[in-house]
Design a protein around this motif. Sequence first.
Motif, PDB file in Angstrom:
ATOM      1  N   VAL A  24       0.843  -1.193   0.000  1.00 55.33           N
ATOM      2  CA  VAL A  24       0.000   0.000   0.000  1.00 55.33           C
ATOM      3  C   VAL A  24       0.880   1.245   0.000  1.00 55.33           C
ATOM      4  O   VAL A  24       1.822   1.351   0.784  1.00 55.33           O
ATOM      5  CB  VAL A  24      -0.922   0.003   1.223  1.00 55.33           C
ATOM      6  CG1 VAL A  24      -1.694   1.315   1.311  1.00 55.33           C
ATOM      7  CG2 VAL A  24      -1.879  -1.180   1.172  1.00 55.33           C
ATOM      8  N   GLN A  25       0.549   2.159  -0.885  1.00 52.12           N
ATOM      9  CA  GLN A  25       1.296   3.412  -0.966  1.00 52.12           C
ATOM     10  C   GLN A  25       0.330   4.556  -1.216  1.00 52.12           C
ATOM     11  O   GLN A  25      -0.710   4.387  -1.861  1.00 52.12           O
ATOM     12  CB  GLN A  25       2.340   3.368  -2.081  1.00 52.12           C
ATOM     13  CG  GLN A  25       3.500   2.437  -1.810  1.00 52.12           C
ATOM     14  CD  GLN A  25       4.563   2.522  -2.880  1.00 52.12           C
ATOM     15  OE1 GLN A  25       4.268   2.681  -4.063  1.00 52.12           O
ATOM     16  NE2 GLN A  25       5.820   2.440  -2.461  1.00 52.12           N
ATOM     17  N   PHE A  26       0.708   5.728  -0.710  1.00 48.89           N
ATOM     18  CA  PHE A  26      -0.053   6.951  -0.935  1.00 48.89           C
ATOM     19  C   PHE A  26       0.893   8.046  -1.385  1.00 48.89           C
ATOM     20  O   PHE A  26       2.019   8.132  -0.908  1.00 48.89           O
ATOM     21  CB  PHE A  26      -0.758   7.415   0.340  1.00 48.89           C
ATOM     22  CG  PHE A  26      -1.743   6.434   0.904  1.00 48.89           C
ATOM     23  CD1 PHE A  26      -1.362   5.530   1.878  1.00 48.89           C
ATOM     24  CD2 PHE A  26      -3.049   6.417   0.460  1.00 48.89           C
ATOM     25  CE1 PHE A  26      -2.269   4.624   2.400  1.00 48.89           C
ATOM     26  CE2 PHE A  26      -3.963   5.520   0.975  1.00 48.89           C
ATOM     27  CZ  PHE A  26      -3.573   4.616   1.953  1.00 48.89           C
ATOM     28  N   VAL A  27       0.386   8.896  -2.257  1.00 47.46           N
ATOM     29  CA  VAL A  27       1.100  10.112  -2.625  1.00 47.46           C
ATOM     30  C   VAL A  27       0.164  11.269  -2.344  1.00 47.46           C
ATOM     31  O   VAL A  27      -0.822  11.469  -3.055  1.00 47.46           O
ATOM     32  CB  VAL A  27       1.531  10.096  -4.096  1.00 47.46           C
ATOM     33  CG1 VAL A  27       2.214  11.422  -4.444  1.00 47.46           C
ATOM     34  CG2 VAL A  27       2.469   8.925  -4.376  1.00 47.46           C
ATOM     35  N   GLU A  28       0.492  12.028  -1.303  1.00 47.43           N
ATOM     36  CA  GLU A  28      -0.318  13.176  -0.925  1.00 47.43           C
ATOM     37  C   GLU A  28       0.296  14.434  -1.516  1.00 47.43           C
ATOM     38  O   GLU A  28       1.520  14.570  -1.564  1.00 47.43           O
ATOM     39  CB  GLU A  28      -0.393  13.304   0.592  1.00 47.43           C
ATOM     40  CG  GLU A  28      -1.108  12.152   1.271  1.00 47.43           C
ATOM     41  CD  GLU A  28      -1.342  12.425   2.751  1.00 47.43           C
ATOM     42  OE1 GLU A  28      -1.311  11.469   3.534  1.00 47.43           O
ATOM     43  OE2 GLU A  28      -1.561  13.591   3.105  1.00 47.43           O
ATOM     44  N   SER A  29      -0.557  15.350  -1.926  1.00 43.90           N
ATOM     45  CA  SER A  29      -0.070  16.601  -2.493  1.00 43.90           C
ATOM     46  C   SER A  29      -1.101  17.700  -2.269  1.00 43.90           C
ATOM     47  O   SER A  29      -2.249  17.414  -1.898  1.00 43.90           O
ATOM     48  CB  SER A  29       0.215  16.447  -3.984  1.00 43.90           C
ATOM     49  OG  SER A  29      -0.961  16.077  -4.675  1.00 43.90           O
ATOM     50  N   GLY A  30      -0.682  18.930  -2.499  1.00 38.26           N
ATOM     51  CA  GLY A  30      -1.599  20.059  -2.442  1.00 38.26           C
ATOM     52  C   GLY A  30      -1.456  20.934  -1.210  1.00 38.26           C
ATOM     53  O   GLY A  30      -2.118  21.960  -1.099  1.00 38.26           O
ATOM     54  N   GLY A  31      -0.623  20.528  -0.269  1.00 36.22           N
ATOM     55  CA  GLY A  31      -0.442  21.355   0.920  1.00 36.22           C
ATOM     56  C   GLY A  31       0.394  22.581   0.627  1.00 36.22           C
ATOM     57  O   GLY A  31       0.909  22.756  -0.481  1.00 36.22           O
ATOM     58  N   GLY A  32       0.518  23.443   1.630  1.00 36.22           N
ATOM     59  CA  GLY A  32       1.327  24.642   1.458  1.00 36.22           C
ATOM     60  C   GLY A  32       0.879  25.757   2.366  1.00 36.22           C
ATOM     61  O   GLY A  32       0.138  25.534   3.324  1.00 36.22           O
ATOM     62  N   LEU A  33       1.337  26.957   2.036  1.00 38.07           N
ATOM     63  CA  LEU A  33       1.015  28.158   2.809  1.00 38.07           C
ATOM     64  C   LEU A  33      -0.098  28.919   2.089  1.00 38.07           C
ATOM     65  O   LEU A  33      -0.013  29.159   0.876  1.00 38.07           O
ATOM     66  CB  LEU A  33       2.250  29.031   2.941  1.00 38.07           C
ATOM     67  CG  LEU A  33       2.060  30.399   3.609  1.00 38.07           C
ATOM     68  CD1 LEU A  33       1.637  30.243   5.058  1.00 38.07           C
ATOM     69  CD2 LEU A  33       3.361  31.202   3.498  1.00 38.07           C
TER      70      LEU A  33
END
Length: 116
Positions: A2-11
Amino acid sequence: QVQFVESGGGLVQPGGSLRLSCAASGFTFSLAAMSWYRQAPGKERELVAYITTYSGITTYADAVKGRFTISRDNAKNTVYLQKNSLKPEDTAVYYCKARYSSRDYWGQGTQVTVSS
């Protein structure tokens, strides 16, 4: 595995918007209930939003109702969290979680900072 790629975070400034994405692999995504959690410094991890499998029924923490929207695209094995009208108290590390075959699988987390 199982793997996840999270994205979209930031300031982002207060009142702004962000969309988090969590792309999953290693399991049958359409059969997994998906959630977003967050953990602010010095606080326990808390549930933010939840979406069921096929029916796509959603639930939200009171603190984010009307501002955040969870959705999923089973064709892309991805769950999203659209966050609008962000507040400084939304600052946290956000984690996606899959509930699959009676087990929980966690993403690595993505930092969201709401500040002017």
